[in-house]
Design an enzyme around this catalytic site. Structure first.
Site, short mmCIF file in Angstrom:
data_model
loop_
_atom_site.label_atom_id
_atom_site.label_comp_id
_atom_site.label_asym_id
_atom_site.label_seq_id
_atom_site.Cartn_x
_atom_site.Cartn_y
_atom_site.Cartn_z
N HIS A 115 4.58 6.83 -6.13
CA HIS A 115 3.88 7.38 -4.97
C HIS A 115 4.37 8.79 -4.70
O HIS A 115 5.56 9.05 -4.69
CB HIS A 115 4.13 6.51 -3.73
CG HIS A 115 3.41 7.00 -2.52
ND1 HIS A 115 2.08 6.74 -2.28
CD2 HIS A 115 3.81 7.78 -1.51
CE1 HIS A 115 1.71 7.33 -1.17
NE2 HIS A 115 2.73 7.97 -0.68
N ASP B 270 -1.98 -0.11 9.57
CA ASP B 270 -1.65 1.27 9.20
C ASP B 270 -2.88 2.16 9.26
O ASP B 270 -2.81 3.29 9.71
CB ASP B 270 -1.01 1.32 7.80
CG ASP B 270 -0.82 2.76 7.36
OD1 ASP B 270 -0.03 3.47 8.03
OD2 ASP B 270 -1.45 3.19 6.39
N ARG C 9 -2.53 8.66 14.83
CA ARG C 9 -1.46 9.65 14.68
C ARG C 9 -2.03 11.00 14.27
O ARG C 9 -1.57 12.05 14.72
CB ARG C 9 -0.45 9.18 13.60
CG ARG C 9 0.44 8.04 14.08
CD ARG C 9 1.17 7.40 12.90
NE ARG C 9 1.98 8.33 12.15
CZ ARG C 9 2.24 8.25 10.85
NH1 ARG C 9 1.77 7.24 10.14
NH2 ARG C 9 2.98 9.15 10.25
N SER D 1 4.54 3.63 7.18
CA SER D 1 3.16 3.72 6.75
C SER D 1 3.07 3.63 5.21
O SER D 1 2.31 2.82 4.66
CB SER D 1 2.56 5.05 7.24
OG SER D 1 1.36 5.34 6.61
N LYS E 17 2.21 -0.16 2.74
CA LYS E 17 1.13 -0.21 1.74
C LYS E 17 1.68 -0.54 0.36
O LYS E 17 1.11 -1.33 -0.38
CB LYS E 17 0.39 1.14 1.70
CG LYS E 17 -0.57 1.32 2.85
CD LYS E 17 -1.22 2.69 2.84
CE LYS E 17 -0.30 3.75 3.38
NZ LYS E 17 -0.89 4.94 3.93
N1 URA Z 1 1.04 9.17 3.83
C1 URA Z 1 0.85 7.97 4.42
O1 URA Z 1 0.29 7.07 3.81
N2 URA Z 1 1.30 7.77 5.66
C2 URA Z 1 1.91 8.73 6.37
O2 URA Z 1 2.31 8.50 7.49
C3 URA Z 1 2.11 9.99 5.76
C4 URA Z 1 1.66 10.17 4.49
#
Ligand code: URA
Ligand code: CA
Length: 434
Positions: free
Chosen positions: A82, A161, A168, A183, A187
């Site tokens: 990621h 999320d 946000r 967040s 995932k």
């Molecule tokens: N990427 C995400 O998936 N969440 C965040 O809060 C920031 C970047």
């Protein structure tokens, strides 16, 4: 329990319990807690912070707000990568086939680009026919078969999320390490790989503008990964210039294919080899990073990584003749050159500025519903530490939007910071956290 008291508590810097955090996440996901109260709590969290236990509980609550995907039917140690979002970062398209060619199952759910950053799914769609909406069964079957699959999110993963992130985004509460970590990690854990490598970008084009905050974020994500029983490593990497030369969807796919052929940019190649070496060790294919790197280099030389990419494209319905002949990619019809107004050494290339320029050319999204021009983007001709004279070619742009050209040329010229030679050589990989 009520939300008012929870907001009051966090406002006063008190620690929230697991029950309180579960109450908030469930209540907000089910539309019982309204946006205004959730916004107030998020702002209190941004100002007062969450400790690691609270961050873990928040991650756990979001993880269990929707589907989780069981990858146990895939043989071997499944790996995932990621990136916290860069410009011109086409790493996944190189790294996936590289490690898959070595036998490490690379199972990745990717996203689309938003704002100045690109997304792997958009890039893949520039190969005609490519299916990026695999079912969970196909995702598992493909990863078992050829050791590699990339898809958009299947199922209803972490709905909490999705909802909290959207809030946000509009309430200036994105930039908090606990909120970002929970967040991202909710995932990643929901999707189920055994080992995870995090590429945490630092610089103008990244969420984290300085090394200190990137370190804080990395440590938190690595600790969360471990608490959930996933091997997790983070690399802090530099975004003081875009990665490689290409920025834009088709352009970056071409760059990825060139890299798999061993003809890619030095920085992109190096990052893929370093990330890949770590994945091979995490995946227990190699016992040291040195051994892993030699194996990866061999897979580029003997074309096995390139062939793996072709296999992947074919299995997901894409036209592999584009991989054989990248001149088939249709680039935007207007091609213009951008020249330097100054003389000196390139000190920095503002990645945010280049990302915004590429977006304005049609390669990125203004909103979720924007339609992309997959042939649009920028090829940089100069990178950090290169010497340029007035009138030298800095970059070439591709677009269908005539009206944007003059503005974008200025954006690119302004993104190049030119002056004395930098005292320190550019450091792509800043630090490793594990
Ligand atoms: N990427 C995400 O998936 N969440 C965040 O809060 C920031 C970047
Ligand atoms: Ca690039």
């Amino acid at each position: 329990m009520n939300i008012y008291d929870i907001i009051e508590k966090k406002k006063n810097s008190l620690e929230l319990t697991k029950e309180e955090i579960d109450f908030v996440v469930e209540g907000y996901t089910k539309n019982i807690i309204p946006d205004y109260q959730m916004s107030a709590l998020l702002m209190a969290i941004c100002i007062r912070g969450l400790n690691i236990d609270e961050t873990y509980n928040l991650t756990n609550a979001m993880l269990h707000s929707g589907d989780t995907i069981d990858l146990s039917k895939i043989d071997g140690i499944k790996v995932d990568k990621h990136s916290t979002g860069g410009v011109g970062d086409t790493t996944s398209l190189v790294l996936g086939p590289l490690v898959a060619a070595c036998g490490v199952p690379f199972a990745k759910m990717s996203g689309r680009g938003l704002g100045h950053t690109g997304g792997t799914l958009d890039k893949l769609e520039s190969i005609p026919g490519m299916n990026i909406n695999l079912s969970i069964d196909e995702f598992i079957k493909n990863t078992n078969g050829i050791k590699m699959a990339i898809t958009g999110q299947t199922g209803d993963v972490t709905p909490a999320d999705k909802k909290i992130y959207a809030l946000r985004d509009t309430t200036a509460t994105v930039n908090n390490p606990s909120l970002i970590s929970s967040s991202i990690m909710s995932k990643k854990i929901a999707v189920g790989a055994d080992a995870l490598i995090l590429d945490v970008k630092v610089g103008s084009g990244a969420f984290m503008k300085d090394v200190e905050s990137a370190e804080e974020l990395s440590k938190m994500m690595v600790e969360l990964g471990h608490k959930f029983g996933r091997r997790t490593v983070a690399l802090i990497t530099n975004m003081d210039e875009p990665l490689g030369f290409a920025v834009g969807n088709s352009l970056e796919v071409i760059e990825a294919i060139d890299t798999l052929k061993g003809e890619g940019p030095e920085d992109l190649t190096e990052l893929c080899l370093v990330l890949g070496s770590k994945l091979l060790v995490l995946g227990k294919i190699a016992s040291s990073e040195k051994e892993a790197r030699e194996l990866l280099e061999e897979k580029i030389k003997n074309k096995e990584a390139l062939n793996k990419f072709k296999e992947f494209v074919k299995l997901q319905g894409g036209d592999t003749s584009y991989v054989d002949d990248t001149s088939k990619f249709k680039l935007s019809s207007i091609k213009e050159e951008v020249y330097s107004l100054e003389e000196g050494y390139v000190q920095k290339i503002d990645a945010l500025g280049i990302g915004e320029a590429s977006k304005d050319l049609g390669a990125g999204r203004e909103t979720k519903d924007s339609i992309l021009d997959l042939g649009a983007g920028i090829i940089l001709n100069k990178k950090i530490d290169d010497f340029v004279k007035k009138g030298d070619l800095l970059a070439t742009i591709y677009t269908e939007k005539e009206s944007e050209i003059e503005k974008v040329k200025k954006m690119i010229q302004n993104s190049y910071i030119i002056g004395e030679k930098n005292e320190e050589p550019y450091k792509l990989i800043i630090e490793e956290i594990d």
